[in-house]
Design a protein around this motif. Structure first.
Motif, PDB file in Angstrom:
ATOM      1  N   ASP A   1     -14.313   6.120 -17.434  1.00  0.00           N
ATOM      2  CA  ASP A   1     -13.877   7.448 -17.649  1.00  0.00           C
ATOM      3  C   ASP A   1     -14.041   7.855 -19.416  1.00  0.00           C
ATOM      4  O   ASP A   1     -14.162   9.034 -19.607  1.00  0.00           O
ATOM      5  N   ASP A   2     -13.785   6.890 -20.043  1.00  0.00           N
ATOM      6  CA  ASP A   2     -13.749   7.221 -21.630  1.00  0.00           C
ATOM      7  C   ASP A   2     -15.353   6.989 -22.129  1.00  0.00           C
ATOM      8  O   ASP A   2     -15.420   6.497 -23.437  1.00  0.00           O
ATOM      9  N   LEU A   3     -16.229   6.721 -21.500  1.00  0.00           N
ATOM     10  CA  LEU A   3     -17.690   6.461 -21.751  1.00  0.00           C
ATOM     11  C   LEU A   3     -18.196   7.346 -22.858  1.00  0.00           C
ATOM     12  O   LEU A   3     -18.461   8.511 -22.400  1.00  0.00           O
ATOM     13  N   PRO A   4     -18.309   6.878 -24.034  1.00  0.00           N
ATOM     14  CA  PRO A   4     -19.151   7.728 -24.996  1.00  0.00           C
ATOM     15  C   PRO A   4     -20.484   8.213 -24.757  1.00  0.00           C
ATOM     16  O   PRO A   4     -21.397   7.251 -24.140  1.00  0.00           O
ATOM     17  N   LEU A   5     -20.832   9.301 -24.733  1.00  0.00           N
ATOM     18  CA  LEU A   5     -22.031  10.012 -24.154  1.00  0.00           C
ATOM     19  C   LEU A   5     -23.135  10.519 -25.307  1.00  0.00           C
ATOM     20  O   LEU A   5     -24.075  11.390 -25.189  1.00  0.00           O
ATOM     21  N   ASP A   6     -22.919   9.868 -26.604  1.00  0.00           N
ATOM     22  CA  ASP A   6     -23.335  10.408 -27.686  1.00  0.00           C
ATOM     23  C   ASP A   6     -23.925   9.413 -28.591  1.00  0.00           C
ATOM     24  O   ASP A   6     -24.211   9.455 -29.761  1.00  0.00           O
ATOM     25  N   ARG A   7     -24.556   8.284 -28.043  1.00  0.00           N
ATOM     26  CA  ARG A   7     -24.825   7.260 -28.764  1.00  0.00           C
ATOM     27  C   ARG A   7     -26.330   6.898 -28.935  1.00  0.00           C
ATOM     28  O   ARG A   7     -27.240   7.392 -28.101  1.00  0.00           O
ATOM     29  N   SER A   8     -26.690   5.976 -29.708  1.00  0.00           N
ATOM     30  CA  SER A   8     -28.150   5.661 -29.945  1.00  0.00           C
ATOM     31  C   SER A   8     -28.590   5.109 -28.430  1.00  0.00           C
ATOM     32  O   SER A   8     -27.867   4.509 -27.592  1.00  0.00           O
ATOM     33  N   SER A   9     -29.979   5.398 -28.360  1.00  0.00           N
ATOM     34  CA  SER A   9     -30.589   4.871 -27.130  1.00  0.00           C
ATOM     35  C   SER A   9     -31.909   4.101 -27.115  1.00  0.00           C
ATOM     36  O   SER A   9     -32.635   4.359 -26.637  1.00  0.00           O
ATOM     37  N   ALA A  10     -31.727   3.414 -28.319  1.00  0.00           N
ATOM     38  CA  ALA A  10     -32.986   2.470 -28.744  1.00  0.00           C
ATOM     39  C   ALA A  10     -32.979   1.206 -28.163  1.00  0.00           C
ATOM     40  O   ALA A  10     -32.157   0.236 -28.552  1.00  0.00           O
ATOM     41  N   PRO A  11     -34.022   0.697 -27.280  1.00  0.00           N
ATOM     42  CA  PRO A  11     -34.006  -0.447 -26.601  1.00  0.00           C
ATOM     43  C   PRO A  11     -34.435  -1.423 -27.537  1.00  0.00           C
ATOM     44  O   PRO A  11     -35.246  -1.447 -28.701  1.00  0.00           O
ATOM     45  N   LEU A  12     -34.118  -2.851 -27.446  1.00  0.00           N
ATOM     46  CA  LEU A  12     -34.573  -3.918 -28.082  1.00  0.00           C
ATOM     47  C   LEU A  12     -35.911  -4.049 -28.142  1.00  0.00           C
ATOM     48  O   LEU A  12     -36.500  -3.923 -27.230  1.00  0.00           O
ATOM     49  N   PRO A  13     -36.920  -3.958 -29.260  1.00  0.00           N
ATOM     50  CA  PRO A  13     -38.116  -4.147 -29.375  1.00  0.00           C
ATOM     51  C   PRO A  13     -38.678  -5.346 -28.917  1.00  0.00           C
ATOM     52  O   PRO A  13     -38.059  -6.297 -28.915  1.00  0.00           O
ATOM     53  N   PRO A  14     -40.130  -5.288 -28.632  1.00  0.00           N
ATOM     54  CA  PRO A  14     -40.725  -6.514 -28.026  1.00  0.00           C
ATOM     55  C   PRO A  14     -40.549  -7.772 -29.278  1.00  0.00           C
ATOM     56  O   PRO A  14     -40.502  -7.586 -30.489  1.00  0.00           O
ATOM     57  N   ALA A  15     -40.696  -8.802 -28.754  1.00  0.00           N
ATOM     58  CA  ALA A  15     -40.457 -10.007 -29.504  1.00  0.00           C
ATOM     59  C   ALA A  15     -41.658 -10.965 -28.980  1.00  0.00           C
ATOM     60  O   ALA A  15     -41.286 -11.538 -27.673  1.00  0.00           O
ATOM     61  N   GLY A  16     -42.555 -11.710 -29.447  1.00  0.00           N
ATOM     62  CA  GLY A  16     -43.295 -12.821 -29.050  1.00  0.00           C
ATOM     63  C   GLY A  16     -42.851 -13.766 -28.691  1.00  0.00           C
ATOM     64  O   GLY A  16     -42.874 -14.568 -27.630  1.00  0.00           O
ATOM     65  N   LEU A  17     -41.615 -14.452 -29.435  1.00  0.00           N
ATOM     66  CA  LEU A  17     -41.174 -15.642 -29.020  1.00  0.00           C
ATOM     67  C   LEU A  17     -40.307 -15.609 -27.609  1.00  0.00           C
ATOM     68  O   LEU A  17     -40.262 -16.344 -26.781  1.00  0.00           O
ATOM     69  N   ARG A  18     -39.477 -14.434 -27.489  1.00  0.00           N
ATOM     70  CA  ARG A  18     -38.863 -14.046 -26.419  1.00  0.00           C
ATOM     71  C   ARG A  18     -39.568 -14.092 -25.056  1.00  0.00           C
ATOM     72  O   ARG A  18     -39.437 -14.370 -24.281  1.00  0.00           O
ATOM     73  N   ARG A  19     -40.691 -13.328 -25.520  1.00  0.00           N
ATOM     74  CA  ARG A  19     -41.800 -13.463 -24.203  1.00  0.00           C
ATOM     75  C   ARG A  19     -42.373 -14.659 -23.771  1.00  0.00           C
ATOM     76  O   ARG A  19     -42.175 -14.729 -22.743  1.00  0.00           O
ATOM     77  N   MET A  20     -42.505 -15.234 -24.859  1.00  0.00           N
ATOM     78  CA  MET A  20     -43.080 -16.455 -24.294  1.00  0.00           C
ATOM     79  C   MET A  20     -41.980 -17.393 -23.629  1.00  0.00           C
ATOM     80  O   MET A  20     -42.468 -18.152 -22.550  1.00  0.00           O
ATOM     81  N   GLY A  21     -41.028 -17.335 -24.261  1.00  0.00           N
ATOM     82  CA  GLY A  21     -39.853 -18.253 -23.289  1.00  0.00           C
ATOM     83  C   GLY A  21     -39.577 -17.655 -21.878  1.00  0.00           C
ATOM     84  O   GLY A  21     -39.445 -18.319 -20.874  1.00  0.00           O
ATOM     85  N   ARG A  22     -39.839 -16.324 -21.622  1.00  0.00           N
ATOM     86  CA  ARG A  22     -39.814 -15.685 -20.320  1.00  0.00           C
ATOM     87  C   ARG A  22     -41.028 -16.251 -19.562  1.00  0.00           C
ATOM     88  O   ARG A  22     -40.858 -16.453 -18.301  1.00  0.00           O
ATOM     89  N   LEU A  23     -42.161 -16.419 -20.123  1.00  0.00           N
ATOM     90  CA  LEU A  23     -43.448 -16.856 -19.265  1.00  0.00           C
ATOM     91  C   LEU A  23     -43.227 -18.218 -19.092  1.00  0.00           C
ATOM     92  O   LEU A  23     -43.756 -18.571 -18.006  1.00  0.00           O
ATOM     93  N   ILE A  24     -42.553 -18.847 -20.147  1.00  0.00           N
ATOM     94  CA  ILE A  24     -42.308 -20.607 -19.571  1.00  0.00           C
ATOM     95  C   ILE A  24     -41.375 -20.740 -18.334  1.00  0.00           C
ATOM     96  O   ILE A  24     -41.726 -21.235 -17.299  1.00  0.00           O
ATOM     97  N   GLU A  25     -40.378 -19.587 -18.366  1.00  0.00           N
ATOM     98  CA  GLU A  25     -39.288 -19.793 -17.503  1.00  0.00           C
ATOM     99  C   GLU A  25     -39.987 -19.399 -16.144  1.00  0.00           C
ATOM    100  O   GLU A  25     -39.535 -19.947 -14.942  1.00  0.00           O
ATOM    101  N   ARG A  26     -40.667 -18.366 -16.296  1.00  0.00           N
ATOM    102  CA  ARG A  26     -41.479 -17.894 -14.930  1.00  0.00           C
ATOM    103  C   ARG A  26     -42.247 -18.922 -14.347  1.00  0.00           C
ATOM    104  O   ARG A  26     -42.314 -19.093 -13.072  1.00  0.00           O
TER     105      ARG A  26
END
Length: 321
Positions: free
Chosen positions: A285-310
């Motif tokens: 009920d007290d959830l703030p509705l006026d905050r930043s909405s910028a997603p985590l940007p891409p990163a090659g190392l994280r993507r590589m980890g995902r591809l290996i797991e997949r």
């Protein structure tokens, strides 16, 4: 016996985590005269790593989760299978909110809620809410469309019916079938068309946003998104899984990669519960509705980890392990 509710955090955190589980029976239901138990076994129970397994892991780590339950199989099988989905969740002290897959209603061949006009959506959502409550769930205050396929008319209908939250907006699948008129990168909660939209959290990907889905992203990416949200003072991280997504695609054997990822995420959230406590929609009920909405940007190392797991996950599934 209904388990006592999990006690809330003692201090108000900056960033909370919504663990959400889309809970539905497998479609199609089978030939005429088929029994619901087979769909229940392939989806809700899902090779021993379905909802009951997830409830045990959540209890082990004393975490909260919201199970969005689709009651529409009652249109084909009666209310019994829906009760069989709802009761274990409530007995475990977890939250039940409303999921809607229109395919079960049988009125048209349109599989997506957003493909129906406003009047038809009103009838579908009203009917689904009534069925969910008939199955023993409390009056729902939060909604998610199946396949996240809602539009602005869906939100207007939800407001008319007294819902407070929707969690259908999914930038990965925007503008269709996730058709709410918000930016693809919208991840912060926002008042929209009369309800608070709590989007599925996305991260940046090379081809566009990627939803924070346990079966799709690596644990490193999910943890990085949570830490990024804290850095950006975002109030909510919304993570998605499904009732059968810890099993293989046929629902016949556990997907060991997904099972481990879910358990490791729960261990991380348990360890970091003071910084990133899990929450129910009934606590927002007290959830703030006026905050930043910028997603985590891409990163090659994280993507590589995902591809290996997949790749590992696909190999495990091919071997039938």
């Amino acid at each position: 016996m209904v388990a006592p509710p999990i006690s809330p955090a003692s201090t108000e955190p900056e960033t909370r985590v919504l663990l959400t589980v889309d809970t539905a029976l497998a479609w199609p239901p089978g030939p005429e005269g088929a029994r619901w138990e087979e769909a229940y076994r392939r989806s809700y129970e899902a090779a021993g790593v379905g909802v009951r397994h997830q409830l045990r892991i959540l209890a082990q780590y004393a975490l909260k989760a919201c199970f969005f339950v689709d009651p529409m199989p009652a249109c084909a099988f009666g209310i019994e299978p829906v009760r069989s989905m709802v009761e274990p969740i409530l007995e475990a002290g977890q939250e039940v909110q409303l999921l809607l897959q229109p395919c079960w209603a049988g009125e048209s061949g349109e599989p997506y809620l957003a493909g129906h006009d406003r009047g038809a959506q009103h009838e579908l959502i009203r009917r689904a809410r009534d069925l969910l409550m008939e199955a023993g769930a409390p009056d729902p205050i939060a909604f998610r469309a199946g396949d996240h396929a809602a539009d602005d008319d869906s939100l207007r209908v939800l407001a008319d019916l007294g819902f407070r939250f929707d969690s259908s907006h999914d930038g990965q699948h925007h503008p269709w079938p996730s058709a709410i008129s918000l930016p693809r990168e919208q991840i912060a909660p926002v008042l929209h068309q009369g309800v608070v939209e709590v989007p599925v959290t996305v991260i940046g990907g090379s081809g566009g946003p990627l939803a924070l889905r346990i079966c799709a992203l690596s644990l490193g990416e999910i943890k990085a998104a949570i830490l990024h949200a804290a850095d950006q003072r975002q109030p909510i991280v919304t993570i998605v899984t499904g009732s059968g997504e810890l099993a293989n695609r046929a629902g016949t054997a556990p997907n060991k990669v997904h099972v481990k990822r879910f358990e490791d995420l729960c261990a991380f959230l348990s360890k970091e519960r003071k910084r990133f406590p899990t929450a129910f929609f009934t606590e927002l009920d007290d959830l703030p509705l006026d905050r930043s909405s910028a997603p985590l940007p891409p990163a090659g190392l994280r993507r590589m980890g995902r591809l290996i797991e997949r790749l590992w996950s696909d190999q495990v599934e091919e071997r039938g392990a």
